[in-house]
Design a protein around this motif. Structure first.
Motif, PDB file in Angstrom:
ATOM      1  N   ARG A 168      32.659  37.696  30.092  1.00 57.94           N
ATOM      2  CA  ARG A 168      33.941  38.088  31.116  1.00 57.94           C
ATOM      3  C   ARG A 168      35.029  36.947  31.269  1.00 57.94           C
ATOM      4  O   ARG A 168      34.321  36.137  31.110  1.00 57.94           O
ATOM      5  CB  ARG A 168      33.228  38.793  31.749  1.00 57.94           C
ATOM      6  CG  ARG A 168      32.515  40.312  32.296  1.00 57.94           C
ATOM      7  CD  ARG A 168      33.300  41.362  31.431  1.00 57.94           C
ATOM      8  NE  ARG A 168      32.457  42.374  32.003  1.00 57.94           N
ATOM      9  CZ  ARG A 168      32.670  44.245  31.238  1.00 57.94           C
ATOM     10  NH1 ARG A 168      34.106  44.173  31.127  1.00 57.94           N
ATOM     11  NH2 ARG A 168      32.505  44.626  31.296  1.00 57.94           N
TER      12      ARG A 168
ATOM     13  N   GLN B 254      32.295  46.111  44.332  1.00 56.76           N
ATOM     14  CA  GLN B 254      31.416  47.158  44.160  1.00 56.76           C
ATOM     15  C   GLN B 254      30.458  47.015  44.525  1.00 56.76           C
ATOM     16  O   GLN B 254      30.266  47.412  45.102  1.00 56.76           O
ATOM     17  CB  GLN B 254      31.205  46.715  42.364  1.00 56.76           C
ATOM     18  CG  GLN B 254      30.444  47.590  41.535  1.00 56.76           C
ATOM     19  CD  GLN B 254      29.940  46.753  40.393  1.00 56.76           C
ATOM     20  OE1 GLN B 254      29.456  45.757  40.352  1.00 56.76           O
ATOM     21  NE2 GLN B 254      30.132  47.371  39.297  1.00 56.76           N
TER      22      GLN B 254
ATOM     23  N   LEU C 184      40.724  39.075  35.761  1.00 57.19           N
ATOM     24  CA  LEU C 184      40.125  40.601  34.325  1.00 57.19           C
ATOM     25  C   LEU C 184      41.668  41.407  34.855  1.00 57.19           C
ATOM     26  O   LEU C 184      42.072  41.084  35.705  1.00 57.19           O
ATOM     27  CB  LEU C 184      39.245  41.986  35.797  1.00 57.19           C
ATOM     28  CG  LEU C 184      37.833  40.499  35.033  1.00 57.19           C
ATOM     29  CD1 LEU C 184      37.004  41.487  36.207  1.00 57.19           C
ATOM     30  CD2 LEU C 184      37.637  40.286  33.755  1.00 57.19           C
TER      31      LEU C 184
ATOM     32  N   GLN D 179      40.081  46.589  32.854  1.00 56.54           N
ATOM     33  CA  GLN D 179      39.123  45.816  32.704  1.00 56.54           C
ATOM     34  C   GLN D 179      37.966  45.921  33.732  1.00 56.54           C
ATOM     35  O   GLN D 179      36.769  46.017  34.096  1.00 56.54           O
ATOM     36  CB  GLN D 179      39.081  44.180  32.114  1.00 56.54           C
ATOM     37  CG  GLN D 179      39.284  43.298  31.055  1.00 56.54           C
ATOM     38  CD  GLN D 179      39.813  42.476  30.684  1.00 56.54           C
ATOM     39  OE1 GLN D 179      40.686  41.970  31.290  1.00 56.54           O
ATOM     40  NE2 GLN D 179      39.305  41.857  29.742  1.00 56.54           N
TER      41      GLN D 179
ATOM     42  N   LEU E 209      33.819  42.613  41.856  1.00 58.08           N
ATOM     43  CA  LEU E 209      32.213  42.685  41.870  1.00 58.08           C
ATOM     44  C   LEU E 209      31.928  42.340  43.657  1.00 58.08           C
ATOM     45  O   LEU E 209      30.923  43.450  43.909  1.00 58.08           O
ATOM     46  CB  LEU E 209      31.026  41.088  40.920  1.00 58.08           C
ATOM     47  CG  LEU E 209      31.657  41.370  39.345  1.00 58.08           C
ATOM     48  CD1 LEU E 209      30.355  39.647  39.644  1.00 58.08           C
ATOM     49  CD2 LEU E 209      30.506  42.377  38.962  1.00 58.08           C
TER      50      LEU E 209
ATOM     51  N   LEU F   6      37.307  37.976  39.024  1.00 60.79           N
ATOM     52  CA  LEU F   6      35.898  39.022  38.753  1.00 60.79           C
ATOM     53  C   LEU F   6      35.026  38.699  39.818  1.00 60.79           C
ATOM     54  O   LEU F   6      34.600  40.435  39.868  1.00 60.79           O
ATOM     55  CB  LEU F   6      35.008  37.962  37.525  1.00 60.79           C
ATOM     56  CG  LEU F   6      33.349  39.115  37.458  1.00 60.79           C
ATOM     57  CD1 LEU F   6      34.025  39.797  36.282  1.00 60.79           C
ATOM     58  CD2 LEU F   6      33.276  37.607  36.077  1.00 60.79           C
TER      59      LEU F   6
ATOM     60  N   ASP G  65      36.735  49.399  34.530  1.00 59.71           N
ATOM     61  CA  ASP G  65      35.843  49.307  32.599  1.00 59.71           C
ATOM     62  C   ASP G  65      34.701  49.465  33.801  1.00 59.71           C
ATOM     63  O   ASP G  65      33.182  49.634  34.218  1.00 59.71           O
ATOM     64  CB  ASP G  65      35.960  48.658  31.574  1.00 59.71           C
ATOM     65  CG  ASP G  65      37.075  49.806  31.395  1.00 59.71           C
ATOM     66  OD1 ASP G  65      37.864  50.610  31.135  1.00 59.71           O
ATOM     67  OD2 ASP G  65      37.677  49.075  30.280  1.00 59.71           O
ATOM     68  N   LEU G  66      34.652  47.912  34.554  1.00 60.56           N
ATOM     69  CA  LEU G  66      33.478  47.293  35.363  1.00 60.56           C
ATOM     70  C   LEU G  66      33.315  48.269  36.395  1.00 60.56           C
ATOM     71  O   LEU G  66      31.910  48.648  37.076  1.00 60.56           O
ATOM     72  CB  LEU G  66      33.744  45.484  35.804  1.00 60.56           C
ATOM     73  CG  LEU G  66      33.104  45.425  36.436  1.00 60.56           C
ATOM     74  CD1 LEU G  66      31.842  44.841  35.343  1.00 60.56           C
ATOM     75  CD2 LEU G  66      33.821  43.730  37.183  1.00 60.56           C
TER      76      LEU G  66
END
Length: 174
Positions: free
Chosen positions: A79, A128, A83, A87, A125, A121, A90-91
């Protein structure tokens, strides 16, 4: 050896060597404890042909070997540090329009370059992980203790009240 930076899936074929490799990795991780940090290296044909592995490469190796030991294929998908919105979608396992809405609401930081969004990124994360925590909190908040002797109607009423409380908290946060 493939040097191109692309997603690649590895299927476990030589599983007979994996248990001893995994035992070695786990034993050294456990022995690390509070003492001096353990270092790992790749060694070539001669002793002078040696390079130390960074901790994140060692951690990735442990995960790969663990998955292959369990009979699973492993996909390595490099990766970039930034992004596209697709992307990121998708993650996160959501649609691109959902990512755009998160950006517009300020829940997900992004930089706008022309008509496109670029997301770090680390930010994706972090979002998430925060989302996962919120989901677990919502599940915990909507649970009720029940006994086998409880009246089903009373249990339904308690569950309904727990869902209402979660919905009220969600409305108050937005």
């Amino acid at each position: 050896m493939t040097t191109a930076i692309e997603a690649r899936t590895f299927v476990p074929e030589h599983t007979e060597t994996l248990p001893s490799l995994l035992d070695f990795l786990i034993a050294h991780a456990i022995s690390q404890g509070a003492g001096p940090s353990v270092r790992y290296a790749l060694v070539g044909a001669s002793e002078s042909d040696r390079i130390e592995l960074p901790p994140e490469v060692h951690e990735a190796l442990v995960q790969v070997v663990t998955a292959m030991q369990a009979g699973k294929a492993v996909t390595v998908a490099p990766r970039s540090m930034t992004l596209t919105s697709q992307q990121a979608a998708d993650l996160l396992g959501v649609s691109r329009p959902t990512v755009i809405k998160l950006i517009e609401r300020g829940e997900l930081p992004a930089e706008r370059i022309g008509s496109r969004h670029r997301l770090r990124l680390d930010d994706v994360l972090e979002y998430q992980e925060a989302r996962k925590v919120r989901q677990y909190e919502a599940i915990a908040a909507s649970t009720v203790d029940i006994d086998a002797e409880d009246d089903p109607d009373a249990v339904r009423a308690r569950l309904k009240e727990a869902r209402r409380a979660v919905a009220a908290r969600r409305r108050a946060q937005s």
